[in-house]
Design a protein around this motif. Structure first.
Motif, PDB file in Angstrom:
ATOM      1  N   PHE A   1       1.063  -1.210  -0.438  1.00 36.52           N
ATOM      2  CA  PHE A   1       0.178   0.274  -0.430  1.00 36.52           C
ATOM      3  C   PHE A   1       0.916   0.712   0.178  1.00 36.52           C
ATOM      4  CE2 PHE A   1      -2.532  -3.205   1.927  1.00 36.52           C
ATOM      5  CZ  PHE A   1      -3.939  -3.424   0.877  1.00 36.52           C
ATOM      6  N   GLN A   2       2.251   1.119   0.896  1.00 35.64           N
ATOM      7  CA  GLN A   2       3.201   2.308   0.442  1.00 35.64           C
ATOM      8  C   GLN A   2       3.514   2.513  -0.517  1.00 35.64           C
ATOM      9  OE1 GLN A   2       4.966   0.766   4.325  1.00 35.64           O
ATOM     10  NE2 GLN A   2       3.998   2.926   5.666  1.00 35.64           N
ATOM     11  N   VAL A   3       4.043   1.503  -1.049  1.00 35.24           N
ATOM     12  CA  VAL A   3       4.303   1.688  -2.420  1.00 35.24           C
ATOM     13  C   VAL A   3       3.699   1.806  -3.688  1.00 35.24           C
ATOM     14  CG1 VAL A   3       5.627   0.089  -4.545  1.00 35.24           C
ATOM     15  CG2 VAL A   3       5.678  -0.392  -1.795  1.00 35.24           C
ATOM     16  N   MET A   4       2.831   1.633  -3.670  1.00 35.24           N
ATOM     17  CA  MET A   4       1.674   2.677  -4.117  1.00 35.24           C
ATOM     18  C   MET A   4       1.844   3.740  -4.119  1.00 35.24           C
ATOM     19  SD  MET A   4      -1.571  -0.645  -4.812  1.00 35.24           S
ATOM     20  CE  MET A   4      -2.207  -1.206  -3.910  1.00 35.24           C
ATOM     21  N   GLU A   5       1.283   4.406  -2.893  1.00 34.28           N
ATOM     22  CA  GLU A   5       1.309   5.551  -2.620  1.00 34.28           C
ATOM     23  C   GLU A   5       2.548   6.349  -2.559  1.00 34.28           C
ATOM     24  OE1 GLU A   5      -0.936   7.337  -1.324  1.00 34.28           O
ATOM     25  OE2 GLU A   5      -2.168   5.855  -1.527  1.00 34.28           O
TER      26      GLU A   5
ATOM     27  N   ASP B   1      -1.459  10.079 -16.493  1.00 34.98           N
ATOM     28  CA  ASP B   1      -0.600   8.367 -16.899  1.00 34.98           C
ATOM     29  C   ASP B   1      -1.436   7.608 -16.115  1.00 34.98           C
ATOM     30  OD1 ASP B   1       1.477   6.780 -18.156  1.00 34.98           O
ATOM     31  OD2 ASP B   1       2.692   7.859 -16.632  1.00 34.98           O
ATOM     32  N   TYR B   2      -1.447   6.204 -16.887  1.00 38.55           N
ATOM     33  CA  TYR B   2      -1.871   4.547 -16.241  1.00 38.55           C
ATOM     34  C   TYR B   2      -0.781   4.495 -15.356  1.00 38.55           C
ATOM     35  CZ  TYR B   2      -5.010   1.104 -16.744  1.00 38.55           C
ATOM     36  OH  TYR B   2      -5.724  -0.131 -16.574  1.00 38.55           O
ATOM     37  N   LEU B   3      -1.421   4.438 -14.324  1.00 37.24           N
ATOM     38  CA  LEU B   3       0.195   3.424 -13.715  1.00 37.24           C
ATOM     39  C   LEU B   3      -0.688   2.065 -13.747  1.00 37.24           C
ATOM     40  CD1 LEU B   3       1.846   3.378 -11.731  1.00 37.24           C
ATOM     41  CD2 LEU B   3       0.833   4.581  -9.349  1.00 37.24           C
ATOM     42  N   SER B   4       0.079   1.144 -13.675  1.00 34.79           N
ATOM     43  CA  SER B   4      -0.735  -0.210 -14.389  1.00 34.79           C
ATOM     44  C   SER B   4      -0.027  -1.456 -13.049  1.00 34.79           C
ATOM     45  CB  SER B   4      -0.125  -0.849 -15.630  1.00 34.79           C
ATOM     46  OG  SER B   4      -1.177  -2.174 -15.563  1.00 34.79           O
ATOM     47  N   VAL B   5      -0.905  -1.939 -11.798  1.00 27.88           N
ATOM     48  CA  VAL B   5      -0.333  -2.049  -9.896  1.00 27.88           C
ATOM     49  C   VAL B   5      -1.142  -3.712 -10.462  1.00 27.88           C
ATOM     50  CG1 VAL B   5       0.373  -2.395  -8.414  1.00 27.88           C
ATOM     51  CG2 VAL B   5       0.396  -0.396  -9.478  1.00 27.88           C
ATOM     52  N   LEU B   6      -0.547  -5.106 -10.788  1.00 27.95           N
ATOM     53  CA  LEU B   6      -1.552  -6.131  -9.979  1.00 27.95           C
ATOM     54  C   LEU B   6      -0.446  -6.273  -8.795  1.00 27.95           C
ATOM     55  CD1 LEU B   6      -3.259  -9.239 -11.211  1.00 27.95           C
ATOM     56  CD2 LEU B   6      -1.299  -9.737 -11.940  1.00 27.95           C
ATOM     57  N   VAL B   7      -1.760  -6.333  -7.617  1.00 31.70           N
ATOM     58  CA  VAL B   7      -1.299  -7.016  -6.712  1.00 31.70           C
ATOM     59  C   VAL B   7      -1.198  -8.169  -6.445  1.00 31.70           C
ATOM     60  CG1 VAL B   7      -1.909  -4.492  -5.802  1.00 31.70           C
ATOM     61  CG2 VAL B   7      -3.788  -6.265  -5.739  1.00 31.70           C
TER      62      VAL B   7
ATOM     63  N   ALA C   1      -7.056  -2.564  -1.928  1.00 29.65           N
ATOM     64  CA  ALA C   1      -6.082  -2.097  -2.615  1.00 29.65           C
ATOM     65  C   ALA C   1      -7.100  -1.327  -4.193  1.00 29.65           C
ATOM     66  CB  ALA C   1      -5.316  -4.034  -3.603  1.00 29.65           C
ATOM     67  N   LEU C   2      -7.873  -1.975  -4.657  1.00 29.41           N
ATOM     68  CA  LEU C   2      -8.016  -1.907  -5.229  1.00 29.41           C
ATOM     69  C   LEU C   2      -8.363  -0.111  -5.190  1.00 29.41           C
ATOM     70  CD1 LEU C   2     -11.064  -4.386  -6.918  1.00 29.41           C
ATOM     71  CD2 LEU C   2      -8.649  -3.435  -8.047  1.00 29.41           C
ATOM     72  N   GLN C   3      -8.971   0.524  -4.335  1.00 27.55           N
ATOM     73  CA  GLN C   3      -9.171   2.239  -3.436  1.00 27.55           C
ATOM     74  C   GLN C   3      -7.655   2.675  -3.739  1.00 27.55           C
ATOM     75  OE1 GLN C   3     -11.354   0.680   0.217  1.00 27.55           O
ATOM     76  NE2 GLN C   3     -12.891   1.236  -0.379  1.00 27.55           N
TER      77      GLN C   3
END
Length: 277
Positions: A71-75, A85-91, A102-104
């Motif tokens: 979660f901190q990485v995504m922040e 920009d489109y940030l593509s993250v698959l958790v 995670a989706l939020q």
């Protein structure tokens, strides 16, 4: 916009997990289906810097890591990502309760541990496709914006050149806005068109003007009312002393970059003065 199979396989993918076994498994999975640019790190604090240096098309992110969780990485990733920009993250998570959070937080999708290999391949492919299409669209929009800016600059330059040439080659001119209201007049325009001196104010009305050839003047008025372009229309005016002045008049509609009528412009020159017969 289309993507080739090679475009998909050339996508840049980053694996972020503190467990070497998980990293090795995902590496093997991705290389096995043909992905050629697969990177990994077991240091979550390095992810944002790596993404800024060379953006990834997909980040496979484990949520449970010491020191800095997913979660901190995504922040940190969102803080360094340009707006739009489109940030593509698959958790990747073993905690069902973390999925919604995670989706939020910005993840585009998730897989559960232990994960199904076919499901992971499908979700990876879907996210990469969306990311690459988004990038293509952004590049396409940038090209269009540059073309619009270039065309606008060309139109402005053409407008300035036209004005300069008009001032040099004409004796007088008039301009109207998109509603037909006169905004500028010079020379014998008002009397030629049969208008009062208050034409630049609302409520002006036509008046007769002695000496003008009425058929010629009506034809001119009709062209202006229709916003039709015309070139070198001849108008004659008979003066009280018996001489005749002859004018050559031209007019053209004015459009903006969206081809919307914004006004009308006319100009003319006195051609000659004929002595009385």
């Amino acid at each position: 916009m289309t993507l080739s199979p090679q475009d998909m396989l050339d996508a840049r993918i980053l694996i972020v997990d503190d467990q070497p076994a998980n990293v090795a498994l995902l590496h093997e999975l991705l290389h096995g289906v043909g992905y050629s640019q697969v990177f990994s790190t077991m240091d979550p604090t390095a992810v944002a810097a790596l993404h800024r240096e060379a953006p990834f098309d997909l980040i496979l992110l484990d949520l449970q890591m010491p020191g800095m969780d997913g979660f901190q990485v995504m922040e940190a990733l969102k803080a360094g990502t340009a707006e739009g920009d489109y940030l593509s993250v698959l958790v990747i998570t073993a905690q069902p309760g973390h999925k919604l959070r995670a989706l939020q937080a910005g993840a585009k999708d998730f897989v559960s541990k232990p994960f199904d290999l076919v499901e992971v391949q499908t979700r990876i492919r879907n996210l990469i496709e969306v990311r690459l299409l988004h990038r293509q669209l952004a590049q396409h929009n940038l090209v269009l914006e540059q073309r619009v800016q270039q065309r606008t600059a060309e139109l402005l330059e053409s407008e300035a050149r036209y004005r300069a040439l008009t001032e040099l080659a004409t004796d007088w001119h008039w301009e109207q806005d998109g509603e037909g209201r006169f905004t500028q007049v010079s020379g014998p325009v008002l009397e030629m068109l049969g208008l009062q001196d208050s034409v630049l104010a609302d409520g002006a009305s036509p008046t007769a003007s002695a000496g003008w050839n009425e058929a010629e003047r009506q034809k001119l008025l009709d062209r202006i009312a229709a916003r039709s372009p015309f070139l070198d229309m001849v108008l004659n005016q008979s003066l009280p002393d018996g001489t005749t002045r002859q004018y050559r008049v031209s007019g053209t509609p004015v459009f903006d970059t969206r081809c919307t009528l914004t006004g009308y412009r006319g100009f003319g020159v006195e051609v000659l003065t004929l002595p009385k017969v």
